[in-house]
Design an enzyme around this catalytic site. Structure first.
Site, mmCIF file in Angstrom:
data_model
loop_
_atom_site.group_PDB
_atom_site.id
_atom_site.type_symbol
_atom_site.label_atom_id
_atom_site.label_comp_id
_atom_site.label_asym_id
_atom_site.label_seq_id
_atom_site.Cartn_x
_atom_site.Cartn_y
_atom_site.Cartn_z
ATOM 1 N N ASN A 198 -16.347 77.873 99.651
ATOM 2 C CA ASN A 198 -17.716 78.383 99.636
ATOM 3 C C ASN A 198 -18.436 77.963 100.636
ATOM 4 O OD1 ASN A 198 -19.399 79.661 97.696
ATOM 5 N ND2 ASN A 198 -20.494 77.833 97.216
ATOM 6 N N GLU A 262 -24.227 82.674 95.131
ATOM 7 C CA GLU A 262 -25.599 81.970 95.114
ATOM 8 C C GLU A 262 -26.677 82.587 95.512
ATOM 9 O OE1 GLU A 262 -25.461 77.904 96.632
ATOM 10 O OE2 GLU A 262 -23.280 77.581 96.303
ATOM 11 N N ASP A 264 -30.128 84.397 96.520
ATOM 12 C CA ASP A 264 -31.285 84.527 96.266
ATOM 13 C C ASP A 264 -32.085 85.013 97.432
ATOM 14 O OD1 ASP A 264 -31.430 82.184 97.851
ATOM 15 O OD2 ASP A 264 -31.745 80.659 96.051
#
Length: 460
Positions: A198, A262, A264
């Site tokens: 990741n 993740e 945003d």
């Protein structure tokens, strides 16, 4: 990128608070993201803070999303703050919530350069000792949740921006081999969990994503267990990489799954209608990229509400990065996600009429020229109401400024409150409540008449 999830303290004047004129009104046919995603063969998830999994926060998290990631509760400093002493309470709470809401769990994260306990970072370890500490940690944590966690971010953020390996304690002491060792340890601890690398700023093609691509290719060639790659998706308004879908596809072509882990999309405050419209387009673009790649398993937003976002604490003057505002009202971005997942608007469904209703309106707090009110709507009919809109007229010129558990719009003295999607159904004999803040001048006389989906209600 910086996976803290903390409540941000936002100054309304600076943030351009999301008041009524800036919010996209929800409707009785508001979409459920998890259902739309499942119809596409994907999941739609959110990161959460375990201590907040109650009330409205829990209702939205469990109702809208089918995957959950602990923001901090599974990181090394959280689970083993002192050597050999474990604290699983936060991680256990997240897993328990997921099980009770039919959600999968994404474990985050096992090996990272940040949020490590002081006893680990301050130790004078040999390479063999450090490798043993790492693999023992993985064995303990993954083993505890064997069969309960579907995906693990095994190694988080191994690269610098130029594609070189980050000079973390792991790389400095163990070299590149720490990555393969971590993956092998995780596979041994839970053979059925999907194992991911990741990182951030790998969403489009470039030096950093090229480095990740070459690493995955090398690991595959060496027979190291690697099932997927996570693309964090901490993005800036209007800067979704044009190569994102192509980039996801090239990793998928290596024979691994991919996921946006993740997401945003932050903006410079204050919020404006134009910025919200751009944010909607950006969320839609990212979600569409995942939908278009068959091996993209899903998308996780890094906190679904602006009240639980890390952005304002790290990026001065920026925020409003999530699909819901601070009052748990869906923003245009929420509808952009839904559209990317196939939602076409109201779906041809209108709010069901009611055969009986009662409304209780109460002012719970009043000061100077402001007040807080609560409205409870009871379905006194014999069948469920699926989708609701409550309307009333203010007799004294009051103005609603913000709301929660409903989307409230006002034209002159006429006010309409619509369900927030997750609370759209009121069973026979059941009730739902919502609240709001408002301004008053001269007097604050309560409205005397209410309608529910056009039917007159008894006022209590």
């Amino acid at each position: 990128m910086r996976p803290h999830i903390r409540r941000a303290v936002l100054v309304l004047a600076a943030a351009g608070a999301l008041l009524l004129g800036l919010a996209t009104p929800s409707s009785a046919a508001d979409p459920v993201l998890r259902d739309l995603a499942q119809a596409k063969g994907k999941y739609y998830g959110t990161a959460v803070t375990a201590s907040k999994l109650n009330g409205t926060y829990a209702t939205i998290a469990g109702g809208q999303f089918d995957s959950i990631t602990p923001g901090n509760e599974m990181k090394w400093e959280s689970v083993e703050p002192s050597r050999g002493t474990y604290n699983w309470s936060g991680a256990d709470a997240v897993v328990s919530f997921a099980q009770s809401h039919n959600m999968q769990v994404r474990g985050h994260t096992l090996v990272w350069h940040s949020q490590l306990p002081g006893w680990l970072t301050s130790g004078s370890w040999t390479a063999d000792q450090l490798r043993t500490l790492m693999t023992d940690h993985i064995t303990t944590e993954v083993g505890r949740y064997k069969g309960k966690i579907s995906h693990w971010d095994v190694v988080n953020e191994p690269f610098n921006e130029d594609g070189t390996f980050r000079q973390s304690m792991w790389y400095t002491k163990l070299g590149q081999s720490y990555i393969a060792d971590a993956l092998r340890a995780a596979r041994a601890a839970d053979p059925d969990a999907k194992l991911y690398l990741n990182d951030y700023n790998t969403d489009g093609t470039g030096a950093k994503s090229d480095a990740m691509y070459n690493l995955v290719k090398s690991l595959k060639a060496d027979g190291v267990p690697i099932d997927g790659v996570g693309f964090q998706g901490h993005l800036i308004l209007g800067q979704v990489p044009s190569t994102m879908q192509t980039n996801l596809q090239r990793f998928a072509d290596l024979g691994v799954d991919v996921a946006v882990t993740e997401l945003d999309i932050r903006m410079q405050l204050p919020v404006t209608d134009a910025k919200l419209a751009q944010q909607k387009a950006d969320y839609k673009a990212v979600t569409s990229a995942c939908v278009a790649v068959s091996r993209c398993k899903g998308v996780t937003v890094w906190g679904f509400t602006d009240s639980d976002s890390w952005i304002p604490d790290v990026f001065d003057g920026q925020g409003a990065a999530t699909p819901y505002d601070e009052n748990y009202q869906p923003k245009p971005a929420y509808y952009g996600i839904a559209e990317a997942l196939g939602w076409t608007g109201d779906g041809g469904q209108d709010p069901t009429p009611t055969t009986g209703c009662a409304v209780t309106y109460s002012v719970t707090n009043q000061w100077n020229t402001g007040f807080t009110a609560n409205v409870t709507v009871k379905n006194t009919g014999s069948s469920a109401v699926n989708g609701w809109k409550v309307a009333w007229t203010y007799p004294s010129g009051q103005q609603v400024t913000s709301a929660w558990n409903a989307t409230v719009t006002q034209t002159g003295s006429q006010v309409t409150a619509a369900d927030a999607g997750y609370n759209a159904t009121i069973g026979a004999g059941g009730s739902v409540s919502f609240g709001f803040n408002g301004n008053w001048s001269g007097s604050n006389t309560a409205p005397s008449a209410f309608t529910l989906n056009g039917a007159t209600c008894t006022a209590g």
